[in-house]
Design an enzyme around this catalytic site. Structure first.
Site, PDB file in Angstrom:
ATOM      1  N   ALA A 128      20.013 -42.513 -36.081  1.00  0.00           N
ATOM      2  CA  ALA A 128      20.341 -42.648 -37.497  1.00  0.00           C
ATOM      3  C   ALA A 128      19.782 -41.426 -38.207  1.00  0.00           C
ATOM      4  O   ALA A 128      18.837 -40.790 -37.725  1.00  0.00           O
ATOM      5  CB  ALA A 128      19.766 -43.927 -38.085  1.00  0.00           C
ATOM      6  N   SER A 129      20.375 -41.098 -39.353  1.00  0.00           N
ATOM      7  CA  SER A 129      20.023 -39.841 -40.008  1.00  0.00           C
ATOM      8  C   SER A 129      18.667 -39.859 -40.688  1.00  0.00           C
ATOM      9  O   SER A 129      17.960 -38.855 -40.715  1.00  0.00           O
ATOM     10  CB  SER A 129      21.101 -39.469 -41.041  1.00  0.00           C
ATOM     11  OG  SER A 129      22.334 -39.261 -40.394  1.00  0.00           O
ATOM     12  N   THR A 130      18.289 -40.993 -41.263  1.00  0.00           N
ATOM     13  CA  THR A 130      17.040 -41.062 -42.019  1.00  0.00           C
ATOM     14  C   THR A 130      16.233 -42.281 -41.597  1.00  0.00           C
ATOM     15  O   THR A 130      16.756 -43.213 -40.985  1.00  0.00           O
ATOM     16  CB  THR A 130      17.317 -41.160 -43.530  1.00  0.00           C
ATOM     17  OG1 THR A 130      17.923 -42.428 -43.817  1.00  0.00           O
ATOM     18  CG2 THR A 130      18.256 -40.041 -43.997  1.00  0.00           C
TER      19      THR A 130
END
Length: 208
Positions: free
Chosen positions: A9-11
Site C-alpha cells: 500500500a502507498s501510505t
C-alpha cells in the site's frame, strides 16, 4: 516452485494486508500454498521497496511472485520498470497477478517448452501494458491533485498538509540536545526545509 505473495500500500494510512484473503483464495483454488508473504507501505512509483527486493532475493528460479494487481508491483516510470523487470527476469521469477488472467497458468503445473515460451511472451507483453497504464493513472492523479491545490490556493481554501506534531516534537528535542542536522534527517526522514523551520522555532524566530 514456491509461491511468494507481495502486498503493498502507498501510505501507512492504507491497509497493505487488505488483499491477503484474495491471494490465499486464489492459491487454494489451485491446490497451491503460499510459502511466504511480504508486506510493506511504500509508493509503487519508487524502486525503494525493501520487502519487494527481499522477496526477489529469496526466490529460486521458477518461483512465483503473486500480487493482487499489477499496480501493486509497479507504478514506475519506464526506465525504473525496465530495471525491475530485468531483475525479475534475471532471477527467472514468474509474475502472477489476479487482474491479469493470462498470468494465471504460470502458477500451475509445468508446461512444455514451446507453450511455456509462448505464455511468457504473452504475459510479458500484458505486464508491460498494465504497468504503463498504472504509471499513467499515477501521473494523472498527481496532475489533478496539483491542479486542485492551485485552485484551492487561488480561492484561499488551501491549508497544506497537517503538521506531524508528534514527529516534530521529537525533532525539536533532538535539536535541543545538539544533534547534527544530518543525523536528524537520517533518523527521521524529514526534509531539510522542515528541519530549518523547526530550528527557527527552537531559536525563537518563529512561534508556530
Amino acid at each position: 516452485m514456491h509461491i511468494r505473495a507481495y502486498l503493498r500500500a502507498s501510505t501507512k494510512g492504507q491497509d497493505a494486508h487488505r488483499a491477503r484473503d484474495d491471494l490465499l483464495a486464489f492459491a487454494e483454488e489451485r491446490g497451491l500454498k503460499i510459502a511466504a508473504t511480504y508486506i510493506e507501505n511504500e509508493s509503487g512509483a519508487s524502486l525503494k521497496r525493501p520487502e519487494l527486493f527481499r522477496l526477489l532475493h529469496d526466490c529460486h528460479p521458477g518461483d512465483v511472485l503473486l500480487i493482487e494487481q499489477v499496480d501493486r508491483l509497479s507504478r514506475l516510470n519506464a526506465e525504473d520498470w525496465e530495471l525491475l523487470k530485468t531483475e525479475i527476469q534475471r532471477r527467472r521469477v514468474k509474475v502472477v497477478a489476479l487482474d491479469l488472467p493470462t498470468s494465471w497458468m504460470m502458477a500451475t503445473a509445468d508446461k512444455d517448452a514451446i507453450h511455456s515460451r509462448m505464455m511468457d511472451a504473452i504475459n510479458g507483453m500484458m505486464l508491460d501494458m498494465l504497468a504503463a497504464i498504472a504509471r499513467k493513472d499515477y501521473e494523472d492523479r498527481r496532475r489533478r491533485q496539483a491542479q486542485g491545490i492551485v485552485k484551492a490556493k487561488a480561492d484561499g481554501r488551501y491549508k497544506g498538509r497537517p503538521e506531524d506534531e508528534k514527529r516534530n516534537e521529537g525533532i525539536i528535542k533532538m535539536l535541543e540536545a545538539g544533534m547534527s542536522w544530518n543525523s536528524i534527517v537520517a533518523g527521521t526522514g524529514c526534509s531539510r526545509s522542515t528541519l530549518a523551520r523547526l530550528a527557527k522555532r527552537v531559536s525563537g524566530e518563529i512561534t508556530s
